[in-house]
Design a protein around this motif. Structure first.
Motif, short mmCIF file in Angstrom:
data_model
loop_
_atom_site.label_atom_id
_atom_site.label_comp_id
_atom_site.label_asym_id
_atom_site.label_seq_id
_atom_site.Cartn_x
_atom_site.Cartn_y
_atom_site.Cartn_z
N VAL A 109 26.32 64.93 100.06
CA VAL A 109 27.78 64.79 100.09
C VAL A 109 28.27 64.06 98.84
CG1 VAL A 109 29.70 63.68 101.30
CG2 VAL A 109 28.00 64.98 102.57
N THR A 110 27.60 62.98 98.48
CA THR A 110 28.00 62.22 97.29
C THR A 110 27.83 63.06 96.04
OG1 THR A 110 27.29 60.20 98.41
CG2 THR A 110 27.64 60.07 96.04
N GLY A 111 26.76 63.81 95.93
CA GLY A 111 26.57 64.68 94.77
C GLY A 111 27.66 65.74 94.66
N GLY A 112 28.05 66.31 95.80
CA GLY A 112 29.13 67.29 95.80
C GLY A 112 30.46 66.68 95.38
N LEU A 113 30.75 65.48 95.87
CA LEU A 113 32.00 64.81 95.49
C LEU A 113 32.02 64.45 94.00
CD1 LEU A 113 32.59 62.51 98.58
CD2 LEU A 113 33.84 64.59 97.94
N ILE A 114 30.87 64.04 93.47
CA ILE A 114 30.79 63.72 92.04
C ILE A 114 31.02 64.98 91.22
CG2 ILE A 114 29.17 63.04 90.22
CD1 ILE A 114 28.02 61.01 92.24
N GLU A 115 30.41 66.08 91.63
CA GLU A 115 30.61 67.34 90.91
C GLU A 115 32.07 67.77 90.95
OE1 GLU A 115 29.59 70.43 88.51
OE2 GLU A 115 28.26 68.83 89.15
N LEU A 116 32.71 67.63 92.10
CA LEU A 116 34.13 67.96 92.23
C LEU A 116 34.97 67.08 91.32
CD1 LEU A 116 36.32 69.61 93.71
CD2 LEU A 116 36.36 67.78 95.43
N LEU A 117 34.68 65.79 91.28
CA LEU A 117 35.41 64.87 90.40
C LEU A 117 35.26 65.27 88.94
CD1 LEU A 117 37.01 62.21 90.06
CD2 LEU A 117 34.79 61.05 89.90
N GLN A 118 34.07 65.66 88.54
CA GLN A 118 33.85 66.05 87.14
C GLN A 118 34.58 67.35 86.81
OE1 GLN A 118 29.57 65.91 86.64
NE2 GLN A 118 29.66 63.77 86.00
N VAL A 119 34.58 68.30 87.72
CA VAL A 119 35.29 69.57 87.48
C VAL A 119 36.79 69.33 87.38
CG1 VAL A 119 35.90 71.78 88.56
CG2 VAL A 119 33.52 71.07 88.46
N VAL A 120 37.34 68.52 88.29
CA VAL A 120 38.78 68.24 88.24
C VAL A 120 39.13 67.49 86.96
CG1 VAL A 120 40.63 66.93 89.37
CG2 VAL A 120 39.14 68.39 90.72
N THR A 121 38.25 66.59 86.52
CA THR A 121 38.50 65.87 85.26
C THR A 121 38.53 66.83 84.08
OG1 THR A 121 37.47 63.88 86.17
CG2 THR A 121 37.70 63.98 83.79
N LYS A 122 37.62 67.79 84.05
CA LYS A 122 37.65 68.79 82.97
C LYS A 122 38.93 69.62 83.01
CE LYS A 122 33.86 68.37 80.61
NZ LYS A 122 33.91 67.99 79.22
N PHE A 123 39.32 70.06 84.21
CA PHE A 123 40.57 70.80 84.34
C PHE A 123 41.75 69.94 83.92
CE2 PHE A 123 38.35 73.99 86.91
CZ PHE A 123 39.00 75.14 86.53
N ALA A 124 41.73 68.66 84.26
CA ALA A 124 42.82 67.76 83.88
C ALA A 124 42.88 67.58 82.37
CB ALA A 124 42.64 66.41 84.56
N THR A 125 41.73 67.52 81.72
CA THR A 125 41.71 67.41 80.26
C THR A 125 42.30 68.65 79.62
OG1 THR A 125 39.76 65.99 80.37
CG2 THR A 125 40.21 67.05 78.26
N ILE A 126 41.96 69.81 80.15
CA ILE A 126 42.53 71.05 79.62
C ILE A 126 44.03 71.09 79.86
CG2 ILE A 126 42.53 73.57 79.93
CD1 ILE A 126 39.48 73.29 80.53
N GLY A 127 44.46 70.68 81.06
CA GLY A 127 45.89 70.64 81.35
C GLY A 127 46.62 69.66 80.45
#
Length: 181
Positions: A109-127
């Motif tokens: 669960v923690t690994g999945g949440l970390i991966e989600l946080l990193q993906v959203v951060t990349k999308f936020a950087t692009i935005g």
């Protein structure tokens, strides 16, 4: 010193993403020569001249704090992932059983949440590169976009293979019953 080096490297990675997204957005949103919306012609060169330089200027200027925060998020999430991966589970210590199962569940669960946080951060950087917004505002809009499009993506990418897998399973089961029966 090691944390600062990791943060600097992550910030440089965020800057790379920001510059690529900014230059790509300049090309994508530039008016086309042909006029029509279906025109396949390229934008005029004078509109794209210096797009990468402009994006780098924004990355190193007004958006430097956004990139530093993105780098901090990526560094912290990578540190948590590394600590999680290097921690020994109760099963490895000879405990096994229920503590091992709980540890594995927690790690997944923690690994999945970390991966989600990193993906959203990349999308936020692009935005942030496209809109000029801060990381948190761009993260909110990226999260809203991903939330609204998640069901469509689920239907397109996961549902057809699921149907195919169920069909193949049923066909194999029926063939097995026919051969053995």
């Amino acid at each position: 010193a090691l944390a600062t080096a990791a943060w600097s490297a992550a910030t440089a990675g965020e800057a790379r993403t920001f510059i690529l997204a900014g230059a790509s957005a300049a090309w994508w949103y530039a008016p086309r020569l042909g006029g029509g919306s279906g025109s396949a012609t390229s934008p005029p060169r004078h509109l794209l001249a210096g797009a990468t330089r402009r994006a780098a200027g924004h990355a190193l200027g007004p958006s430097a704090g956004t990139l530093a925060m993105g780098g901090a998020v990526m560094t912290a999430s990578s540190a948590v992932r590394t600590a999680l991966n290097s921690a020994s589970s109760p099963a490895e210590e000879g405990g096994g059983g229920q503590p091992g199962l709980l540890w594995s569940l927690f790690a997944a669960v923690t690994g999945g949440l970390i991966e989600l946080l990193q993906v959203v951060t990349k999308f936020a950087t692009i935005g942030a590169a496209i809109t000029g917004a801060g990381l948190l505002e761009a993260g909110r809009s990226a999260t809203a976009l991903l939330r609204s499009q998640a069901l469509s993506a689920l239907g397109v990418w996961y549902f057809p293979p699921l149907v195919l897998s169920v069909y193949v399973g049923l066909a194999a089961g029926l063939a097995g019953l026919g051969a053995g029966g």
